[in-house]
Design an enzyme around this catalytic site. Structure first.
Site, mmCIF file in Angstrom:
data_model
loop_
_atom_site.group_PDB
_atom_site.id
_atom_site.type_symbol
_atom_site.label_atom_id
_atom_site.label_comp_id
_atom_site.label_asym_id
_atom_site.label_seq_id
_atom_site.Cartn_x
_atom_site.Cartn_y
_atom_site.Cartn_z
ATOM 1 N N HIS A 381 0.760 -1.266 0.038
ATOM 2 C CA HIS A 381 0.005 -0.073 -0.047
ATOM 3 C C HIS A 381 0.914 1.205 0.053
ATOM 4 O O HIS A 381 0.562 2.448 0.803
ATOM 5 C CB HIS A 381 -0.996 -0.086 1.163
ATOM 6 N N ASP A 445 -0.417 -5.409 5.723
ATOM 7 C CA ASP A 445 -1.783 -6.049 5.052
ATOM 8 C C ASP A 445 -1.470 -6.049 3.355
ATOM 9 O O ASP A 445 -0.749 -5.338 2.941
ATOM 10 C CB ASP A 445 -2.933 -5.421 5.371
ATOM 11 N N GLU A 446 -2.092 -6.986 2.745
ATOM 12 C CA GLU A 446 -2.332 -7.306 1.426
ATOM 13 C C GLU A 446 -0.856 -6.874 0.673
ATOM 14 O O GLU A 446 -0.868 -6.320 -0.495
ATOM 15 C CB GLU A 446 -3.317 -6.454 0.943
ATOM 16 N N VAL A 447 0.061 -7.529 1.158
ATOM 17 C CA VAL A 447 1.387 -7.410 0.400
ATOM 18 C C VAL A 447 1.067 -8.405 -0.771
ATOM 19 O O VAL A 447 0.793 -9.653 -0.476
ATOM 20 C CB VAL A 447 2.661 -7.576 0.877
#
Length: 636
Positions: A381, A445-447
Site C-alpha cells: 500500500h 496487510d495485502e502485500v
C-alpha cells in the site's frame, strides 16, 4: 450544468463477470472529437478484456482511460457508446460504477463529465429492508452503550445539572469539557450542565472511590442530588456522558424517555480497546471533520481513534524530513504524478495534515479520553510513497512484476533497499513527537503474492538471510521495523498479515483480525494479542443490504446494523484464549464515501452498534432498545 454526461450499466452474463456499457452524451453546442474519456471505478477492467466501440488506453488501479474509434466525432446532442467484457469482479451495488469522470480534449484541457449510479440490466435488483425498526425501550432511559447494571425510578425532569458545593476544580473542568462536547454535538439544544447552581436543577456530587475499577463509574440518584463516584478521571468522564445522555433523551422524546429520580447505575467497559478507524488516504477529511468524528466517538464511549494516514492513494501527514511526501503524495489529478482515483475528476484534489493539525487532533482526543493510533501502511500500500521518493525503488526490478489486489503495480517498499529503513526511521522520529500513545500502526496487510521476487537486491538478501518467498521477506522487514519502534518506545500494531512468514516477536505486538473471524482465533493461538475487526461485521463501508440500490462495498458480503450489533467477536474464541482478545474496532474505509450523505448512511447506526458491543456485556444487549435510542444520536 455539465456539457457531457456519462451513463453506465451492467449486464450479468453466465460464465463471466458480465458486461459494462458506457454511453457518453454530448450536451454541448460543439461537436466532440480527438478526445479521451477517463473515469474512476472500483469495478476494474481486467488485463484480458474485449472492448467494443473503443479501446483502453491506460489503467492504474481504479483509474481507466478509454479512446473512441479513430476519427469519431460526436455531434451536439449525440452520443458515443462502448461496451467492455472482462472484469476483475462482478459489481453488486449501484455504487460499484463510475465515481468520477472527465474528458481530455485535443488541446490538453480536462473537462468534467457528469455521471450517475451504475444501472442494473437483465435482473431484479431487490428491495432493501428498513435499516432500523421503530424500536422499543422497556426501561425509559436513553443510555448508549447500555450500562452493566441499572436500577432506576423515573421522576421529574431537572432544568439542568450543576456541581454541588464544594467541588474540586478538576471535576468542574471535567464537567465543562463534557458540556462543550454536548454543545458541539447538539448546538440547537438546551445545555445539560451549568457550572453554577440553578433553581430547578439538580446537584452532582463528585466522589473519588478507590474501590471502583479503572474506567468504571457509579451514579446514585436521590431527590436532592446525584452522586458520581469513580476511581479515575476516565470513569468520571464516562459518568458525565451518561448524565448528558439521560437528560438529552428525556428532553428529546418525553413520551418514551425519562430522567431518574432514585436508584443507581453501576457501569464499566467490557473491553480495553474500543476503537474506530478512519481512512483519510482514499478521501481526505478536513481537521474539522476529524474533530467532529472524535466527538462522536467520545459520545459513544469509544476510546481509540485509529488514523489511517498513508496508503497507495495518498500520504496525508507532513514529514519535515521528506516534504515530497505531501508535495507529491497528497495530490491526485490528471496532470499530477498520482493519477485520479476514487472520485477525483478534472481538477487536482489534494489535502494533508500539518504537524500542528496532528497535535491539535491528538490534544482534542486526549481531552476526551481517546488515544490516537496513527497508521502508516507498510510495506505494501505504498504507491504514493514510492512516487514521492523514487530512491526507495530497486531500479533493476521489472516495473510491473507484481500487482496488488487493488491493481497497483510494484507498490511495496523494498526490504533490501537500505534507504527504506533510513527513511522510515526519520518518519518514526517525527511521528513519536506527535503521537504520545504507546502504539504505532504499521499496516502490514495485502502485500501481493510474488512481491520483490524480481528484485535483484531482494534475491541477494534472500540468499544471504536464507529466506524463501514474499512472506519471509515481509517478516524480515517487519522484525526490523518492530526493533526500530521499540527503540523509540512504541509498540507495534498491524493487520493480521503481520503474522505471515514467521511474523514478529509476540511481546509488545497487537494484531487486528480483519479478513474473517477465524483469523483472530489463529492469531491468539500463535500468541498474539488481538483486536477483532472482521469485515463481515465491523467494516462500515460494506453495504447494509443485498439490494442493488444499497450503497457500499461487497467483498465481505453485506452487514445490516442488526448483524453488526448482535455479532459477538468473543464468542468465536475458545475460553483459554479470551485473555488474548484486547477488544473490537469499527473500520471506516472510504473508497465509497463520495459525499457526506453516503458517509452518514453507511457509518450510522452501525458505529454506535459497535460501540455498544465494545462496552456492554452480551447478556445486557437489546436490539429493540438500541434502535429506539440510536435515532437520537449525532452523525457527521
Amino acid at each position: 450544468m455539465a456539457d457531457y454526461l456519462l451513463e453506465a450499466s451492467w449486464s450479468p452474463i453466465e460464465g463471466s463477470f458480465g458486461r459494462l456499457t458506457f454511453t457518453l452524451f454530448n450536451l454541448s453546442t460543439e461537436p466532440l472529437s480527438g478526445f479521451s474519456l477517463a473515469y474512476t471505478s472500483e469495478t476494474r477492467v481486467a488485463d484480458k478484456h474485449v472492448c467494443d466501440g473503443g479501446s483502453l488506453k491506460r489503467q492504474v488501479a481504479h483509474f481507466h482511460e478509454f479512446l473512441p474509434p479513430e476519427g469519431l466525432s460526436v455531434p451536439p446532442g449525440g452520443r458515443w457508446r462502448f461496451t467492455v467484457e472482462g472484469l476483475t469482479r462482478a459489481p453488486k451495488h449501484m455504487t460499484s460504477g463510475v465515481k468520477s469522470a472527465y474528458l481530455t480534449l485535443g488541446d490538453g484541457r480536462h473537462v468534467s463529465v457528469g455521471f450517475g449510479d451504475l444501472m442494473l440490466e437483465g435482473r431484479d435488483g431487490g428491495v432493501a429492508p428498513p435499516i432500523l425498526p421503530p424500536g422499543r425501550a422497556e426501561e425509559p432511559y436513553s443510555l448508549l452503550p447500555w450500562p452493566l447494571a441499572l436500577g432506576l425510578k423515573a421522576g421529574e425532569l431537572p432544568v439542568v445539572l450543576y456541581p454541588a458545593e464544594p467541588t474540586r476544580p478538576d471535576a468542574v473542568k471535567a464537567l465543562s469539557l463534557v458540556l462543550e462536547l454536548y454543545q458541539r454535538l447538539y448546538p440547537a439544544d438546551n445545555v445539560p450542565f451549568s457550572l453554577s447552581a440553578v433553581e430547578g436543577g439538580r446537584a452532582i456530587r463528585f466522589v473519588i472511590e478507590s474501590s471502583i475499577a479503572a474506567f468504571a463509574y457509579e451514579l446514585r440518584f436521590t431527590a436532592h442530588e446525584i452522586m458520581l463516584s469513580s476511581a479515575d478521571a476516565a470513569g468520571r468522564h464516562y459518568g458525565l456522558i451518561s448524565l448528558a445522555q439521560l437528560l438529552h433523551g428525556a428532553r428529546a422524546d418525553r413520551e418514551r424517555f425519562k430522567f431518574p429520580s432514585f436508584g443507581t447505575i453501576a457501569d464499566q467497559p467490557r473491553y480495553d480497546w474500543r476503537g474506530c478507524h478512519l481512512d483519510v488516504s482514499r478521501q481526505f477529511y478536513p481537521v474539522a471533520d476529524v474533530v467532529r468524528l472524535i466527538d462522536i466517538l467520545a459520545w459513544n464511549k469509544l476510546n481509540i481513534f485509529h488514523w489511517h494516514l498513508a496508503d497507495d492513494e495518498a500520504w496525508r501527514l507532513e514529514i519535515k524530513a521528506y516534504p515530497a511526501l505531501t508535495e507529491i503524495g497528497a495530490r491526485r489529478g490528471p496532470d499530477e504524478v498520482l493519477v485520479p482515483q476514487l472520485g477525483d475528476g478534472a481538477q487536482t484534489r489534494s489535502g494533508h495534515y500539518t504537524q500542528q493539525d496532528a497535535r491539535r487532533i491528538v490534544a482534542h482526543a486526549a481531552s476526551l479520553h481517546i488515544e490516537v493510533v496513527p497508521e502508516i501502511d507498510i510495506p505494501g500500500h505504498s504507491m504514493a510513497t514510492l512516487f514521492s521518493l523514487p530512491e526507495l525503488v530497486d531500479g533493476q526490478e521489472a516495473p510491473d512484476s507484481y500487482r496488488s489486489v487493488q491493481g497497483y503495480p510494484n507498490n511495496a517498499l523494498n526490504p533490501a533497499v537500505e534507504f527504506t529503513y533510513e527513511f522510515l526511521g526519520k518518519v518514526f522520529d517525527e511521528m513519536v513527537t506527535l503521537f504520545p500513545g504507546e502504539y504505532l500502526h504499521i499496516g502490514g496487510d495485502e502485500v501481493a503474492h510474488g512481491s520483490w521476487l524480481s528484485s535483484p537486491l531482494c534475491k541477494a538478501l534472500m540468499e544471504r538471510e536464507k529466506l524463501t518467498g514474499t512472506a519471509e521477506l515481509q517478516s524480515y522487514f517487519l522484525k526490523r521495523i518492530k526493533a526500530m519502534l521499540s527503540e523509540r518506545g512504541k509498540k507495534l500494531v498491524g493487520w493480521n498479515e503481520v503474522s505471515h512468514g514467521g511474523g514478529v516477536d509476540r511481546d509488545g505486538t497487537l494484531l487486528m483480525a480483519w479478513e474473517k473471524p477465524e483469523v483472530g482465533i489463529e492469531l491468539a493461538q500463535q500468541g498474539y494479542d488481538v483486536v477483532m475487526t472482521p469485515g463481515q461485521a465491523y467494516y462500515l463501508d460494506m453495504a447494509q443490504a443485498e439490494a442493488w440500490a444499497e450503497p457500499g462495498a461487497s467483498w465481505a458480503g453485506h452487514a445490516p446494523p442488526e448483524h453488526t450489533y448482535a455479532y459477538e467477536a468473543e464468542g468465536e474464541l475458545p475460553e483459554v484464549l479470551r485473555e488474548k482478545m484486547r477488544g473490537i474496532q469499527a473500520c471506516i474505509w472510504t473508497e465509497n464515501f463520495l459525499s457526506r450523505a453516503y458517509f452518514n448512511r453507511l457509518v450510522f447506526p452501525r458505529l454506535p452498534a459497535v460501540a455498544e458491543a465494545a462496552w456492554t456485556p452480551s447478556a445486557r444487549k437489546d436490539w429493540d432498545r438500541f434502535a429506539a435510542i440510536v435515532r437520537m444520536w449525532p452523525v457527521l
